[in-house]
Scaffold this active site. Structure first.
Site, PDB file in Angstrom:
ATOM      1  N   ARG A  95       1.063  -1.165  -0.097  1.00  0.00           N
ATOM      2  CA  ARG A  95       0.102   0.162  -0.133  1.00  0.00           C
ATOM      3  C   ARG A  95       0.787   1.191  -0.059  1.00  0.00           C
ATOM      4  O   ARG A  95       0.697   2.473  -0.788  1.00  0.00           O
ATOM      5  CB  ARG A  95      -0.747  -0.080   1.217  1.00  0.00           C
ATOM      6  CG  ARG A  95      -1.758   1.182   1.344  1.00  0.00           C
ATOM      7  CD  ARG A  95      -2.664   1.247   2.592  1.00  0.00           C
ATOM      8  NE  ARG A  95      -3.626   2.358   2.707  1.00  0.00           N
ATOM      9  CZ  ARG A  95      -4.507   2.877   3.531  1.00  0.00           C
ATOM     10  NH1 ARG A  95      -4.798   1.837   4.207  1.00  0.00           N
ATOM     11  NH2 ARG A  95      -5.103   3.930   3.400  1.00  0.00           N
ATOM     12  N   ASN A 149     -10.594  -4.487  -0.754  1.00  0.00           N
ATOM     13  CA  ASN A 149     -10.389  -3.513  -1.879  1.00  0.00           C
ATOM     14  C   ASN A 149      -9.527  -3.819  -2.915  1.00  0.00           C
ATOM     15  O   ASN A 149      -8.665  -4.922  -2.814  1.00  0.00           O
ATOM     16  CB  ASN A 149      -9.909  -2.371  -1.259  1.00  0.00           C
ATOM     17  CG  ASN A 149     -11.082  -1.217  -0.788  1.00  0.00           C
ATOM     18  OD1 ASN A 149     -12.047  -1.188  -1.446  1.00  0.00           O
ATOM     19  ND2 ASN A 149     -10.923  -0.756   0.418  1.00  0.00           N
ATOM     20  N   CYS A 171     -19.291  -1.883   0.249  1.00  0.00           N
ATOM     21  CA  CYS A 171     -18.370  -0.953   0.692  1.00  0.00           C
ATOM     22  C   CYS A 171     -18.990  -0.135   1.949  1.00  0.00           C
ATOM     23  O   CYS A 171     -20.247   0.199   2.281  1.00  0.00           O
ATOM     24  CB  CYS A 171     -18.032   0.098  -0.237  1.00  0.00           C
ATOM     25  SG  CYS A 171     -17.295   1.740   0.595  1.00  0.00           S
ATOM     26  N   ASP A 172     -17.968   0.170   3.065  1.00  0.00           N
ATOM     27  CA  ASP A 172     -18.701   0.726   4.406  1.00  0.00           C
ATOM     28  C   ASP A 172     -18.747   2.275   4.305  1.00  0.00           C
ATOM     29  O   ASP A 172     -19.399   3.084   5.197  1.00  0.00           O
ATOM     30  CB  ASP A 172     -17.945   0.431   5.304  1.00  0.00           C
ATOM     31  CG  ASP A 172     -16.368   0.792   5.534  1.00  0.00           C
ATOM     32  OD1 ASP A 172     -16.038   1.518   4.418  1.00  0.00           O
ATOM     33  OD2 ASP A 172     -15.732   0.663   6.312  1.00  0.00           O
ATOM     34  N   HIS A 202     -16.841   3.854  -4.338  1.00  0.00           N
ATOM     35  CA  HIS A 202     -15.833   4.881  -4.222  1.00  0.00           C
ATOM     36  C   HIS A 202     -16.055   6.077  -5.025  1.00  0.00           C
ATOM     37  O   HIS A 202     -15.201   6.998  -5.662  1.00  0.00           O
ATOM     38  CB  HIS A 202     -14.467   4.867  -4.208  1.00  0.00           C
ATOM     39  CG  HIS A 202     -14.120   3.914  -2.816  1.00  0.00           C
ATOM     40  ND1 HIS A 202     -12.970   3.560  -2.305  1.00  0.00           N
ATOM     41  CD2 HIS A 202     -14.751   3.328  -1.516  1.00  0.00           C
ATOM     42  CE1 HIS A 202     -13.033   2.833  -1.296  1.00  0.00           C
ATOM     43  NE2 HIS A 202     -14.237   2.914  -0.914  1.00  0.00           N
ATOM     44  N   TYR A 267     -15.066  10.230  -1.742  1.00  0.00           N
ATOM     45  CA  TYR A 267     -13.757   9.782  -2.600  1.00  0.00           C
ATOM     46  C   TYR A 267     -13.645  10.632  -4.129  1.00  0.00           C
ATOM     47  O   TYR A 267     -12.610  10.408  -4.529  1.00  0.00           O
ATOM     48  CB  TYR A 267     -13.949   8.145  -2.949  1.00  0.00           C
ATOM     49  CG  TYR A 267     -13.198   7.353  -1.740  1.00  0.00           C
ATOM     50  CD1 TYR A 267     -11.905   6.950  -1.748  1.00  0.00           C
ATOM     51  CD2 TYR A 267     -13.818   6.998  -0.821  1.00  0.00           C
ATOM     52  CE1 TYR A 267     -11.378   6.425  -0.665  1.00  0.00           C
ATOM     53  CE2 TYR A 267     -13.505   6.219   0.351  1.00  0.00           C
ATOM     54  CZ  TYR A 267     -12.185   5.988   0.151  1.00  0.00           C
ATOM     55  OH  TYR A 267     -11.788   5.294   1.174  1.00  0.00           O
ATOM     56  N   ARG A 287      -0.818   8.003   3.821  1.00  0.00           N
ATOM     57  CA  ARG A 287      -1.725   7.180   4.471  1.00  0.00           C
ATOM     58  C   ARG A 287      -1.499   5.876   5.361  1.00  0.00           C
ATOM     59  O   ARG A 287      -1.558   5.449   6.176  1.00  0.00           O
ATOM     60  CB  ARG A 287      -3.160   7.000   3.782  1.00  0.00           C
ATOM     61  CG  ARG A 287      -4.155   6.442   4.578  1.00  0.00           C
ATOM     62  CD  ARG A 287      -4.774   7.311   6.045  1.00  0.00           C
ATOM     63  NE  ARG A 287      -5.692   6.551   6.730  1.00  0.00           N
ATOM     64  CZ  ARG A 287      -5.963   6.549   8.032  1.00  0.00           C
ATOM     65  NH1 ARG A 287      -5.307   7.576   8.472  1.00  0.00           N
ATOM     66  NH2 ARG A 287      -6.726   5.950   8.439  1.00  0.00           N
TER      67      ARG A 287
HETATM   68  P1  NAD Z   1      -4.328  -5.769   6.631  1.00  0.00           P
HETATM   69  O1  NAD Z   1      -2.857  -5.759   6.031  1.00  0.00           O
HETATM   70  O2  NAD Z   1      -4.347  -5.355   8.182  1.00  0.00           O
HETATM   71  O3  NAD Z   1      -4.986  -7.237   6.744  1.00  0.00           O
HETATM   72  C1  NAD Z   1      -5.027  -7.853   5.496  1.00  0.00           C
HETATM   73  C2  NAD Z   1      -4.805  -9.391   5.945  1.00  0.00           C
HETATM   74  O4  NAD Z   1      -5.139 -10.069   4.384  1.00  0.00           O
HETATM   75  C3  NAD Z   1      -3.520  -9.702   6.039  1.00  0.00           C
HETATM   76  O5  NAD Z   1      -3.360 -10.337   7.267  1.00  0.00           O
HETATM   77  C4  NAD Z   1      -2.605 -10.486   5.119  1.00  0.00           C
HETATM   78  O6  NAD Z   1      -1.680 -11.363   5.277  1.00  0.00           O
HETATM   79  C5  NAD Z   1      -4.059 -10.958   4.460  1.00  0.00           C
HETATM   80  N1  NAD Z   1      -3.944 -11.477   2.856  1.00  0.00           N
HETATM   81  C6  NAD Z   1      -3.414 -11.112   1.951  1.00  0.00           C
HETATM   82  N2  NAD Z   1      -3.461 -11.803   0.953  1.00  0.00           N
HETATM   83  C7  NAD Z   1      -4.121 -12.788   1.306  1.00  0.00           C
HETATM   84  C8  NAD Z   1      -4.475 -13.987   0.385  1.00  0.00           C
HETATM   85  N3  NAD Z   1      -4.312 -14.208  -0.796  1.00  0.00           N
HETATM   86  N4  NAD Z   1      -5.307 -14.878   1.305  1.00  0.00           N
HETATM   87  C9  NAD Z   1      -5.507 -14.910   2.473  1.00  0.00           C
HETATM   88  N5  NAD Z   1      -5.260 -13.661   3.329  1.00  0.00           N
HETATM   89  C10 NAD Z   1      -4.412 -12.741   2.754  1.00  0.00           C
HETATM   90  O7  NAD Z   1      -5.516  -4.723   6.073  1.00  0.00           O
HETATM   91  P2  NAD Z   1      -6.615  -3.752   6.529  1.00  0.00           P
HETATM   92  O8  NAD Z   1      -6.327  -2.514   6.683  1.00  0.00           O
HETATM   93  O9  NAD Z   1      -7.034  -4.518   8.035  1.00  0.00           O
HETATM   94  O10 NAD Z   1      -7.561  -4.126   5.441  1.00  0.00           O
HETATM   95  C11 NAD Z   1      -8.130  -5.367   5.123  1.00  0.00           C
HETATM   96  C12 NAD Z   1      -8.935  -4.952   3.796  1.00  0.00           C
HETATM   97  O11 NAD Z   1     -10.091  -4.572   4.136  1.00  0.00           O
HETATM   98  C13 NAD Z   1      -8.174  -4.228   2.588  1.00  0.00           C
HETATM   99  O12 NAD Z   1      -8.441  -4.845   1.533  1.00  0.00           O
HETATM  100  C14 NAD Z   1      -8.881  -2.875   2.918  1.00  0.00           C
HETATM  101  O13 NAD Z   1      -8.971  -1.991   1.818  1.00  0.00           O
HETATM  102  C15 NAD Z   1     -10.323  -3.391   3.268  1.00  0.00           C
HETATM  103  N6  NAD Z   1     -11.227  -2.574   3.704  1.00  0.00           N
HETATM  104  C16 NAD Z   1     -12.483  -2.175   2.973  1.00  0.00           C
HETATM  105  C17 NAD Z   1     -13.440  -1.611   3.285  1.00  0.00           C
HETATM  106  C18 NAD Z   1     -14.815  -1.353   2.534  1.00  0.00           C
HETATM  107  O14 NAD Z   1     -15.417  -0.570   2.549  1.00  0.00           O
HETATM  108  N7  NAD Z   1     -14.923  -2.208   1.436  1.00  0.00           N
HETATM  109  C19 NAD Z   1     -13.459  -1.098   4.437  1.00  0.00           C
HETATM  110  C20 NAD Z   1     -12.287  -1.305   5.391  1.00  0.00           C
HETATM  111  C21 NAD Z   1     -11.192  -2.000   5.048  1.00  0.00           C
HETATM  112  C1  G6P Z   2     -13.175   3.481   3.967  1.00  0.00           C
HETATM  113  C2  G6P Z   2     -13.422   3.065   2.522  1.00  0.00           C
HETATM  114  C3  G6P Z   2     -12.729   1.682   2.484  1.00  0.00           C
HETATM  115  C4  G6P Z   2     -11.151   1.972   2.881  1.00  0.00           C
HETATM  116  C5  G6P Z   2     -11.076   2.589   4.080  1.00  0.00           C
HETATM  117  C6  G6P Z   2      -9.404   3.135   4.234  1.00  0.00           C
HETATM  118  O1  G6P Z   2     -13.778   3.123   4.923  1.00  0.00           O
HETATM  119  O2  G6P Z   2     -14.773   2.526   2.269  1.00  0.00           O
HETATM  120  O3  G6P Z   2     -12.740   1.106   1.390  1.00  0.00           O
HETATM  121  O4  G6P Z   2     -10.491   0.724   2.929  1.00  0.00           O
HETATM  122  O5  G6P Z   2     -11.739   3.732   4.236  1.00  0.00           O
HETATM  123  O6  G6P Z   2      -9.488   3.494   5.555  1.00  0.00           O
HETATM  124  P1  G6P Z   2      -7.764   3.430   6.151  1.00  0.00           P
HETATM  125  O7  G6P Z   2      -7.993   4.029   7.472  1.00  0.00           O
HETATM  126  O8  G6P Z   2      -7.141   2.191   5.802  1.00  0.00           O
HETATM  127  O9  G6P Z   2      -7.152   4.561   5.043  1.00  0.00           O
HETATM  128 MN    MN Z   3     -14.828   1.317   0.553  1.00  0.00          MN
END
Ligand code: NAD
Ligand code: G6P
Ligand code: MN
Length: 444
Positions: A95, A149, A171-172, A202, A267, A287
C-alpha cells in the site's frame, strides 16, 4: 427456514479489522447467532497474533462459540455458511508503494483511486478469486461478503470471471456517510434513511434521501454540506476519526459545490481536486504510514498484550460498531429480511443511460435468493461523463490482468482522471511493474 446458528470464516484473519469484526459478531449474537468462527489467512505469523488474542477473548467471553484459525483452505472453508473477506494482498508494505510511486511523478497516491488503486487491483483480483474458489469447492452453498479493496475492480473481475458465484461486494463508506447525514437531520442511525444513490464504488452520488415516513431530508443535508461538507456531523459508527479523514470530510463541501443537486461520496475529491490532494501530500509519509503508526500499532499492541497477560480483561478490544451492516447483510441473506443495501452489482439497465455491463453501486433489496436492484433511472451528464471514464479505467485494469497486457494497463492509467498524460502514465506503470513483480501477472 432460517438456521438456528451459522458458521462464519473471516478471510484475512490477520487484518487490523478482524478483532473488531469478531467482537461485533459476538455482540450481535441475538439477531445473528454464530456458533463457529474460523480465521483464515496466508500469513501464519500475522494471523497468529490476532487469532491467539481472539482465542483468549472468546474463551473468556463466549466459550460456547467454536473458534479456530488456520492457513489450510480445506479446514477454513469446509462446512461454513458465510465468508467475510477483507484481505489486503501485499499488505501495508505494498500500500505504501501504491501511494508513494505516483507521488514521485506529481500524481496522487491513494489506496483505491488513481494509479495506486489500479496497482492494488492487479494484486487483489487473484487473491479474492482464490478465496471464492475455495469457498465454492468446500461449501458450495455459502455466501461470500467481500469488502476487500479495491472493491470496484475486484467486483468487475468477479463479474467477468465468476458470473454465477455467490459473492456480494459491499463498501462501508456510504454507511458512515449516511450515519453523518442522519446526524445532520437529528436522527440516530443510517438505518432510518431511505435513499436514491448511483455510481461506481468510491465514486457515487445520493440524489434522494428520505426519513422513515418518506419526508424529504435533502434540504437539511444540502444546507449542512454547503456550510461544512460532512465535517461536524457524527456518525454513530465513530469511524474515520484521524486528522486526514477530518480534512476529507471538510473537502466534501467543495465537491458538493460542483453539483449542489446531489450529495457526493467523499472519494470524489481525488478525481475532482487531484492538484489539491497532491499539494497536501507528503511523499515520505502517506496514509499507509499513518495506518501503520495508528490502527496497526494499536490493534497488534493490544493483541500482544492479551497474549502476554493471558487474559483479555481491560484489553482495549472493542466491537466494530460500523461493521454491523455486515451482520445486517448476512441476516438479509439468511433470514430473507428484504432490507435495502447499497451493493456493487452489474448495472443491466438499473442506471438507464449507462453501460449495461458496468459494476455500479446502487440500492438493492436483499433476501434469501440474493439481491434485486432498485432502478435508478437516467443520471445527469456530469456524473455520466465521469463514470464512463472511470468505469473504463476499471474494465481495462481487469482486461490487463486477464490478458497479461501491458498495453491495456497503460491505457487504464492514461484514462484515469488523476493522471495528466500517457507519458506520465507510462513512467508510473514501469515503476509499478517493478514494485509489483511478486504479485502481478507478467505483462507483455
Ligand atoms: P491488513 O493488511 O491489516 O490485513 C489484511 C490481511 O489479509 C493480512 O493479514 C494479510 O496477510 C491477508 N492476506 C493477504 N493476501 C491474502 C490472501 N491471498 N489470502 C488470505 N489472506 C491474505 O489490512 P486492513 O487495513 O485491515 O484491510 C483489510 C482489507 O479490508 C483491505 O482490502 C481494505 O482495503 C479493506 N477494507 C475495505 C472496506 C470497504 O469499505 N470495502 C473498509 C475497510 C477495509
Ligand atoms: C473507507 C473505505 C474503505 C477503505 C477505508 C480506508 O472505509 O470505504 O474502502 O479501505 O476507508 O481506511 P484507512 O483507514 O485504511 O485509510
Ligand atoms: Mn470502501
Amino acid at each position: 427456514m432460517a438456521k438456528k446458528s451459522y458458521a462464519v470464516t473471516v478471510a484475512g484473519g490477520g487484518s487490523t479489522f478482524t478483532p473488531g469484526i469478531a467482537l461485533m459478531l459476538l455482540e450481535e449474537h441475538d439477531r445473528f447467532p454464530v456458533d463457529k468462527i474460523c480465521f483464515y489467512d496466508n500469513d501464519p505469523e500475522r494471523q497468529a497474533t490476532v487469532a491467539k488474542a481472539c482465542e483468549i477473548y472468546f474463551h473468556e467471553n463466549a466459550p460456547e462459540v467454536e473458534f479456530s484459525y488456520t492457513t489450510d483452505p480445506e479446514e477454513a472453508f469446509t462446512g461454513i455458511d458465510f465468508v467475510l473477506a477483507h484481505i489486503r494482498v501485499g499488505k501495508y508494505a505494498m500500500r505504501r508503494l501504491d501511494e508513494r510511486i505516483p507521488l514521485k511523478y506529481g500524481v496522487l497516491g491513494q489506496e483505491t483511486c488513481g494509479p495506486g488503486g489500479i496497482a492494488y487491483g492487479m494484486r487483489s483480483i487473484g487473491g479474492v478469486l482464490e478465496i471464492l474458489d475455495y469457498m465454492e469447492k468446500y461449501s458450495p452453498d455459502a455466501w461470500m461478503l467481500n469488502y476487500s479493496n479495491p472493491a470496484a475492480i475486484v467486483a468487475e473481475a468477479t463479474r467477468r470471471l465468476r458470473p454465477n458465484s455467490k459473492i456480494l461486494n459491499i463498501c462501508d463508506m456510504p454507511v458512515d456517510l449516511m450515519g453523518k447525514m442522519a446526524d445532520m437531520c437529528g436522527l440516530n442511525t443510517w438505518r432510518d434513511l431511505t435513499v436514491g444513490y448511483y455510481g461506481l464504488n468510491h465514486f457515487g452520488w445520493w440524489d434522494r434521501i428520505y426519513d422513515k415516513d418518506g419526508n424529504d431530508l435533502m434540504p437539511q443535508i444540502k444546507e449542512h454540506m454547503a456550510a461544512n461538507g460532512y465535517a461536524d456531523a457524527l456518525s454513530e459508527t465513530n469511524q474515520h476519526v484521524d486528522e486526514s479523514w477530518v480534512h476529507t470530510f471538510q473537502k466534501a463541501r467543495d465537491v458538493y459545490a460542483l453539483d449542489p443537486e446531489t450529495i457526493p461520496n467523499t472519494y470524489l475529491k481525488y478525481y475532482l481536486f487531484p492538484d489539491y490532494v497532491v499539494a497536501g501530500s507528503d511523499p515520505n509519509y502517506t496514509r499507509a504510514d499513518e495506518v501503520i503508526a495508528g490502527r496497526e500499532k494499536n490493534v497488534f499492541g493490544a493483541c500482544k498484550d492479551i497474549i502476554a497477560k493471558g487474559t483479555s480483561k481491560d484489553c482495549g478490544f472493542e466491537a466494530d460498531a460500523h461493521a454491523t451492516y455486515i451482520v445486517d447483510l448476512a441476516c438479509a441473506l439468511a433470514e430473507n429480511t428484504m432490507e435495502r443495501f447499497l451493493l456493487i452489482v452489474p448495472n443491466e439497465g438499473c442506471v438507464e443511460n449507462f453501460d449495461r455491463t458496468a459494476m455500479v453501486e446502487v440500492p438493492c433489496i436483499v433476501g434469501k435468493n440474493g439481491y434485486e436492484k432498485i432502478c435508478q433511472g437516467s443520471i445527469p451528464q456530469f456524473q455520466k461523463g465521469m463514470m464512463e471514464q472511470q468505469v473504463s479505467v476499471e474494465k481495462l485494469t481487469v482486461s490487463a490482468w486477464i490478458d497479461h497486457s501491458y498495453q491495456e494497463l497503460w491505457q487504464a492509467l492514461t484514462l484515469s482522471k488523476t493522471v495528466p498524460s500517457a507519458s506520465v502514465a507510462k513512467q508510473i506503470l514501469d515503476d509499478l511493474i517493478e514494485a509489483n513483480k511478486d504479485y502481478w501477472p507478467e505483462l507483455h
